[in-house]
Write an enzyme that holds these catalytic residues in place. Sequence first.
Site, short mmCIF file in Angstrom:
data_model
loop_
_atom_site.label_atom_id
_atom_site.label_comp_id
_atom_site.label_asym_id
_atom_site.label_seq_id
_atom_site.Cartn_x
_atom_site.Cartn_y
_atom_site.Cartn_z
CB CYS A 84 -0.76 0.05 1.28
SG CYS A 84 0.06 0.17 2.84
CB CYS A 109 2.12 -4.23 2.86
SG CYS A 109 0.78 -3.04 2.70
CB CYS A 146 -5.30 -22.70 28.66
SG CYS A 146 -3.77 -22.44 27.96
CB VAL A 150 -13.08 -33.36 35.69
CG1 VAL A 150 -12.24 -34.52 35.86
CG2 VAL A 150 -12.41 -31.90 35.39
#
Length: 1612
Positions: A644, A666, A1218, A1571
């Site tokens: 650009c 860019c 996470c 779990v």
Amino acid sequence: MPSKTICDQVIPPNVRDRVQELDGDLNDGLITEKGYVKKKSKILFEHLSPDIQTKLKGLEDELKDEELTEKGYLNKVQSILAKFIETCSPVNGDTKEEASSNGKDDEKAESTVANGTTSNGSTTNGSSGSSKANGHTNGGYVQSSSQEETGTSQSEEEMDMDTPTSGKGGSKKKKKSKGSGGGDAGKGRKRKVLGDDERDGVEKKEGEKKDVEGEEGEEAKEESATPDEKTLRTSKRKRSPKADAKQPSIMSMFTKKPAKKEEEKMEESSSMEVDKKEMENGDNGKKEEEEPSGPGGKRIKKEEEEEEKAKVEPMSPSRDLRHKANHETAESKQPPLRCKECRQLLDDPDLKIFPGDPEDAREEYITLTDPRLSLLTGDEGDAMSYDERLQHKITNFCVYDKSTHICAFDRGMIEKNKELYFSGYVKPIYDDNPSTEGGIPTKRIGPINEWYTTGFDGGHKALIGFSTAFAEYIVMSPSEEYKPFWTAVQEKIYMSKILIEFLQNNVDPVYEDLLTQIETTVPPEGCNRFTEDSLLRHAQFVVEQVESYDDAADRDEVLLITMPCMRDLIKLAGVTLGKRRAARKAAAVKKDKKPVFTMATVTPLVSHIFDAIFKDQIADEMKAAASERKKRCGVCEICQAPDCGKCTACKDMIKFGGSGKAKQACKDRRCPNMAVQEADENDIDEMDNSSNKENKDEKKAKKGRKLETPLKKKKRAKVTWLDEPTEVTEERAYYKAAMLDDEKIEIGDCVLIHPDDPTKPLFMARVIYMWQESQGEMMFHAQWFVYGSETVLGETSDPLEVFPIDECQDTYLGSVNAKCTVIYKAPPNDWSMIGGIDDPETDHVIKEDDGKTFFYQKWYDPELARFEDYEVLMAPDDIPAHRFCSCCLKNERAQEKETARPGAKLEDQDDSSKVLYSSWHYKGNEFQIGDGVYLLPEVFSFNIKQKVVTKKPVSKKDVDEDLYPENYRKSSEYVKGSNLECPEPFRIGKIISIYTTKSNSTVRLRVNKMYRPEDTHKGRTAAYQADLNVLYWSEEEAVTELEVVQGKCSVVCAEDLNVSTDEYSAGGPHKFYFREAYDSERKCFEDPPSKSRSTRMKGKGKGKGKGKAKGKIAVEKEEEKESTETPFNKLKCLDVFAGCGGLSEGFHQAGICESSWAIEKEEPAAQAYRLNNPGSTVFSDDCNELLRLVMQGEKTSRTGQKLPQKGDVELLCGGPPCQGFSGMNRFNSREYSKFKNSLISSYLSYCDYYRPRFFLLENVRNFVSYKKNMVLKLALRCLIRMGYQCTFGILQAGQYGVPQTRRRAIILAAAPGEKLPFYPEPLHVFSSRACSLSVMIGEKKIESNNQWCLSAPYRTITVRDTMSDLPTINNGAQKLEISYDGEPQSDFQKKIRGNQYQPILRDHICKDMSSLVAARMKHIPLAPGSDWRDLPNIPVTLKDGTTCRKLRYTHKDKKNGKSSTGALRGVCSCAEGDACDPSDRQFSTLIPWCLPHTGNRHNNWAGLYGRLEWDGFFSTTVTNPEPMGKQGRVLHPEQHRVVSVRECARSQGFPDTYRFFGSILDKHRQIGNAVPPPMAAAIGMEIKVCLQTKTKRDQERAALEPVKEETEESMD
């Protein structure tokens, strides 16, 4: 067979069309000359004669060998191809009979029309009767006369939609026309025009099916062909050939053509005049139409109908066989015809034609001058100079192409320079009334130059505008005909808004979450309910909007396009990334910041560690990033776009006047393909394809070994002894001290040692003892330390911290470099109360770093990556203190444990060749006569041979490929979720005798074979209905060696128990019982013999080996032993990120804790936790806020709930998310800040502040590998710094009694003085593909501590075990409480139901899928392994009254070829190797179009719309059951629905009494994120062992204290 000559070659119509399109692309500048020649050669290659093919290959070789320039190569190839096209013969040059005999397919064989004439002498519709045929036939190219300059008629050159005509079969061979003969042949023939009923047939919607559509389409295709020379001539015009002036409107096809004189005049006029004339014809076509009159028209129609009937007659069987035999040489089916403008299928029943404009409709330029549209009064002066473009509104609009086909404007046609027009009522910009009142009817506005959207910022209504050469038009309401197209556009725009907001507000959402958001959103007015089909339909547009949004992202910011849900959407829908549509002006999307979560509350210790670790690393990474260029795919439009020149990266480039130091691309050329690929590479599939076949016994290194480290033997300095030897033996003299140059080294000192490899750092060791060999060598015994960087901590470790290991070695004193100091850092007495202090460095034992001072606090196990308290062993009485080594003692003890040791010999020795024993000790167990033992499956076999279950392959010949066109994709035999490769459980034997032979010391066991139910003649059915721990006694015996014994178990006769079998089984995992004996020869069950009920075989031993009692006495002694288990106080537990309480439930089942507190921010999950733990304090607040309050000294939360204080929490467990990081392998500066502010850091801070006795962190398996293990290392580093013992491992939930593959990373930590738990051994066998539990940390492979890698005590739990007893329900069942249908059928079901007083089945409800999805599920077969590839390709009426379509195969598939019936297999142009074409997309089909579209790239999408197998297991976590989701097979094995909430809960191991809360999606999410309680219970049992060990040890110490005091007093 003689080779074909040039004149024999044929160019099929579809190939001709592709060449024409390619010519047009070249003329438009859309393709380079090099690309043009290569593609043209590729298209025509298979139709060339062998001579020409050989010539082209020779030119390629010359180009490769650089004997020919590229320009010369291109010129020669172009010349050869042009000559071939000039001289090729027509495709229909043979008669029908000859074509058939030559192996041509029927459609080509029936093409007998030449030169635009039919067999009855009439010309085809729309063709002129003049002689200007240019030597062109309707089937292909013929040799052209150089005298003919004019092109073919409009219908022949431009139109793909001519009405096809047929000969009567063509019994005589047609002659090929030459020169102007084609025109002469057409002279004097009647022109065919459509009658009323024919014209109505063109316009009406399809109400009945026409069998001849395909035949007509072929001939229509053959009637339009253009010579290559004509294409080249037209390329000199300003406008592209695709937008040629001779393209008529659809109405002009039905009009009577002008006389010959007028036609010649038209052709002599300029192209612009032709355009204008055609436009007028198109608009006023209705006025010019003339109807056929007289019997002639009817006769023509009748003859054609007779010919069409003849076409559809079925072939004879013999011809059919011949056709199949020759299908390789004959093209069976050709792609259907498409309109060249809008690319819609011409035989599509949904193809609509613009009905025309009102009579008073004006031209655009006339409408724009109407004063009603003017905003000005005339007194404004130069006001218009500021507004260069007019802007109005248009309502009741309809968009169509040059052929007047109504078409969508958002399918990329504008970008391809196709001219689209629209008509409607133009209104002033201020008029908000969508009615036509006050509007100006305007016709043929356009062509449209671009379209754009506005209203993305906050508004619910998206505005759309069209831009033409004269003005811009904001569209309002569509016409009735255009409503379906307009609704689709509104859907996609609104869906884009939903999606971007969803991505902003959620962290790492998965595809199923996105579907939930889409399906539960209320659509705008006029739009239908949003479904997965509509999401996939608009995927390209939606993804492009997200790309546009990402354009505003900073360089190191995570792109929304890389979110898991977006990656799955891109793969499913086959989205092309990096497209930059030049002609569509997308509205600027406001770059909103994602919602900022509360800042993480982090203790100073955690914060200090993060800062110290990242301080240098971030700088290094930034330097590395600066020197490393971004990767590019090189294919997408973004990669190929120019820089650009405006962004920061461009300004740094040398070509833009910068320094060129940054070397960054860019900003506008940020490749989305590479961003998605990097994110994908960081993902680890739940199902590992590698089998876990490693045997622990084959490990090269054993725990407690002596290390042979290569050291320098050469003396570095003068070494002398300082005193007399303390002991002298024949070979050695031991000393206490030595002088190394000027340094005195004594026993217990630490030294640095030169390695043999100078590139390695100095080794560190403790001097245990020193001696001099008889040969004079001065030696010392070294106990090694390892640096923190050599452990699993790697670069995150404290540079001054070292770790002793159980490895030692005899070393040369001369290899010592220098003396060093290693200080032991003991935990302070108030360790549990000093968490979260402001200055965590106050306890540092090294005040100043001199380079030779280090400290240690934990011992390290390199094989299992365990950090434990350092334990000092006291020297035994028989080893002198001056040569005692604790490592050697550990080695000896470990060796003793691995070595078999005999017990007492039996007095009764029946066989003189054998020595009989009452017991042997091996691997920490004492094996006695009468004990049960686990043996590997291969140790012995049974007399009953079970039928091997194999998947019966379905012959492809038996499949109707027309009905099941995707079945050919099922090439692999492996089905995800299948137990075909599941190993067998342990064999169980009961010891009869233990002996050795006098000639061989190998210990052997003679055992009774114990049959499991599945080992009998009843097979697996019996196992399914019996208890898991039930056995059958047998008289069969086997002899095995002690070394192959895997463990010990209890095997008793049920009659000898004084409790119920249920109570007995609940006492522990390794308890088996039998009630019956099994006779395999007679295949019958009988009462067990009396000898089987003896728990110990009778025999008198020597010394302590006494005979054991029989019957209940011995069982009672065992129970008494168990009842005397060391009692312990249950731990007070704080469950952070508790969800619905899976971890807590498992710990309750293990009996180790009380759930005192829980934190869960999601209200539905928090309510579920409260329902199941009524005595627990559940906080629905943000965990950061709660920790902040506690650290500030507050006693209660904002809602008045009492907060736990220091010293209260004894067990901390949780699974922090996470999420939110990119797929790159390392952190950047932005992500470091993000990680420091993450919930992981908050959770570690909870541990630091409360300092619980035990700590557990649960996460996905990917946690340990994330960011090159950096997240794992940071967590362990923080725990070590706090003073914890810690380790990590991977567990497979399926090995602990749930029918689901779910690998989870578990970090365990124990406070100083506690015993660090091991990970539990597997209890159930499970698919070996899913049991790879090792982890690579750098180049080091960390193994699990599990010994049972190849088998386990119990068989695997299957889907049948889990849910076969649940009542039948329908799709969308919503009744929350129902009754069970009957009694439990399996052991699992009996246990999972529990002891309910009034059995009620709750939450047996399932998602209500859309009508289309429900129809697909209904058509999935019930056979194991069935999925979308088994769907039939048929139209089906849906429950909402609509009809789904049949999927159409429109392209050749380069990879898969054609079906056995010659049918095409491609659904998009990408199947042929070209770019995807938006017009190829199909929707509302029973077979989802997107799956065959992208199946070749994604393992054929195996498992989507897949059914569970009764004998299989669930694939990974189901947080939201979606048939096309990534979470595997979710359809019920026998019912046409997805799995219910209760079925998912059972797959996780939740009892039926366990409650969930919220909507059906809330409940699915609670279950899927939990779990599995059985796995948590197995971990809890290991913690229980540690608690009992600690309690017992404390009791022993307390008992020794009075004795010690009495001894001291007596000495005083």
